[in-house]
Scaffold this active site. Sequence first.
Site, mmCIF file in Angstrom:
data_model
loop_
_atom_site.group_PDB
_atom_site.id
_atom_site.type_symbol
_atom_site.label_atom_id
_atom_site.label_comp_id
_atom_site.label_asym_id
_atom_site.label_seq_id
_atom_site.Cartn_x
_atom_site.Cartn_y
_atom_site.Cartn_z
ATOM 1 N N GLY A 12 70.912 -10.889 46.099
ATOM 2 C CA GLY A 12 71.569 -9.595 46.242
ATOM 3 C C GLY A 12 72.956 -9.574 45.646
ATOM 4 O O GLY A 12 73.497 -8.511 45.304
ATOM 5 N N ASN A 13 73.568 -10.766 45.481
ATOM 6 C CA ASN A 13 74.904 -10.807 44.877
ATOM 7 C C ASN A 13 74.862 -10.555 43.381
ATOM 8 O O ASN A 13 75.907 -10.406 42.747
ATOM 9 C CB ASN A 13 75.609 -12.138 45.186
ATOM 10 C CG ASN A 13 74.806 -13.343 44.751
ATOM 11 O OD1 ASN A 13 73.719 -13.218 44.197
ATOM 12 N ND2 ASN A 13 75.348 -14.516 45.012
ATOM 13 N N LYS A 130 71.696 -18.884 60.732
ATOM 14 C CA LYS A 130 72.070 -18.009 59.611
ATOM 15 C C LYS A 130 73.117 -16.988 60.050
ATOM 16 O O LYS A 130 72.830 -16.066 60.817
ATOM 17 C CB LYS A 130 70.817 -17.281 59.105
ATOM 18 C CG LYS A 130 71.053 -16.377 57.932
ATOM 19 C CD LYS A 130 71.256 -17.148 56.655
ATOM 20 C CE LYS A 130 71.344 -16.216 55.458
ATOM 21 N NZ LYS A 130 71.618 -16.960 54.223
ATOM 22 N N LYS A 214 64.515 -15.502 50.866
ATOM 23 C CA LYS A 214 63.795 -14.720 49.862
ATOM 24 C C LYS A 214 63.081 -15.603 48.853
ATOM 25 O O LYS A 214 62.016 -15.248 48.335
ATOM 26 C CB LYS A 214 64.720 -13.724 49.163
ATOM 27 C CG LYS A 214 65.847 -14.305 48.336
ATOM 28 C CD LYS A 214 65.606 -14.119 46.844
ATOM 29 C CE LYS A 214 66.731 -14.645 45.990
ATOM 30 N NZ LYS A 214 67.526 -15.743 46.420
ATOM 31 N N LYS A 276 65.872 -23.325 46.974
ATOM 32 C CA LYS A 276 65.270 -22.950 45.692
ATOM 33 C C LYS A 276 64.342 -24.056 45.184
ATOM 34 O O LYS A 276 63.231 -23.782 44.698
ATOM 35 C CB LYS A 276 66.358 -22.633 44.674
ATOM 36 C CG LYS A 276 67.280 -21.498 45.108
ATOM 37 C CD LYS A 276 68.337 -21.182 44.082
ATOM 38 C CE LYS A 276 69.357 -20.194 44.639
ATOM 39 N NZ LYS A 276 68.762 -18.980 45.201
#
Length: 314
Positions: A12-13, A130, A214, A276
Site C-alpha cells: 500500500g505504500n 501486528k 498480503k 516475502k
Amino acid sequence: MTKPIAVVAFGGNAILDAGDDGSFTTQLEKAKAACRQMLAILHQGYQLILVHGNGPQVGNLLIQFEKARDIIPVPPLDVAVASSQGLLGHMLEISMRTVLEEDRMQREVATILTQVVVSPDDPAFARPTKPIGPFYTREQAEGYRLTEGWHVVEDAGRGWRRVVCSPQPRKVLELSTIKYLAENDTVVITCGGGGIPVNYLTDRVVGTDGVIDKDATAALLAYNIGAELFLILTGVAQVSLDYGKPTQRGLDAMTVAEARSWLDAGQFPPGSMGPKIRSAVEYVEKGGAQAIITCQENIVAAMERSGTCTRIIK
C-alpha cells in the site's frame, strides 16, 4: 489457447508513503504510475491479477474511526479492511482503465471484495504482534485494554498502539470468480490488504479481527489459481544476503532449498524480507513455475530478463 496468469503483490505504500500529503489526488497519481509499470506484464502475454497492501490506508481509516468515536460506533477491524479494499480498488481500477486506454489495449478491469478464511485455532490468535492504528498515551491504551479487550504495546518510544494477530490465510472464498475473470481478459484487483479475515462458525461465515499478510494471501491465490508467474514488489531491486553489512551481496536467483536455508540462518528477518521469501517459496513448492522479487521500477526489465531482480525456482 488460455493465456498464462501472473499474480502481482505490492504494498500500500506504493500508493501512500511516509511524507506524502495523503490526498486522494496524490494517491491516484501514484496508483497510475504503478499501473503503467504493470503494462509490461500484459505485453508479455499474461493475464493480470493485482494483490495490493493496505497498511497506510487502513491506518488512516482507523484514525478517522477513532476521531469519530464519540459520534458514531467504531466498526470492527474486518470492516476497516473491507473499507480499504473498496478505497484502493476504486483508485486502482480508475488508474488501470486510464493506462490501458493510453496504451490502446483492450481489457476489462474489475475489483473483487475478497474474504479470506483463517482458522480460529491459528496460533497467531494467542500472540497478537501486528501494530495498527493511531498512537495513544499509556493511560488511553490501558483504558482500551480494559474496556475493549485490546492488546496494547509500547511502540519504539512513540506511544502505545493496539496490536492484532496475523493469522495464516487458508482459503480465498472468491477464488473461482477471480479465476473466471482473469481467464477472460479482465485485470482483476483482489485480496486487498491480504483479504478480509473471516472464519466459519456454526456453519456460517463471520468476520474476525486480524490482519493477514498480503504476500501470503497472494501466494495462496497464485498456486490455487494455477498462475504461471508470481511477482512480489518491494522497495529494493533484488534480495540480498548480509543486507546492510559490508559483505552485502545481491542474489540473481535462489532455489527453494537455498531460500529455506538462509531463512533458518536469519538472513531474512520476519519484519522485512522474511514474509516475502516464505510466500515465494510456498508458491514454488506447491507447483508454481517461478517467483520474482524486485521493485516496481524494475518490472519491465524483469519481464524482459534484462534487469536486476531475484528469481526463486525449484
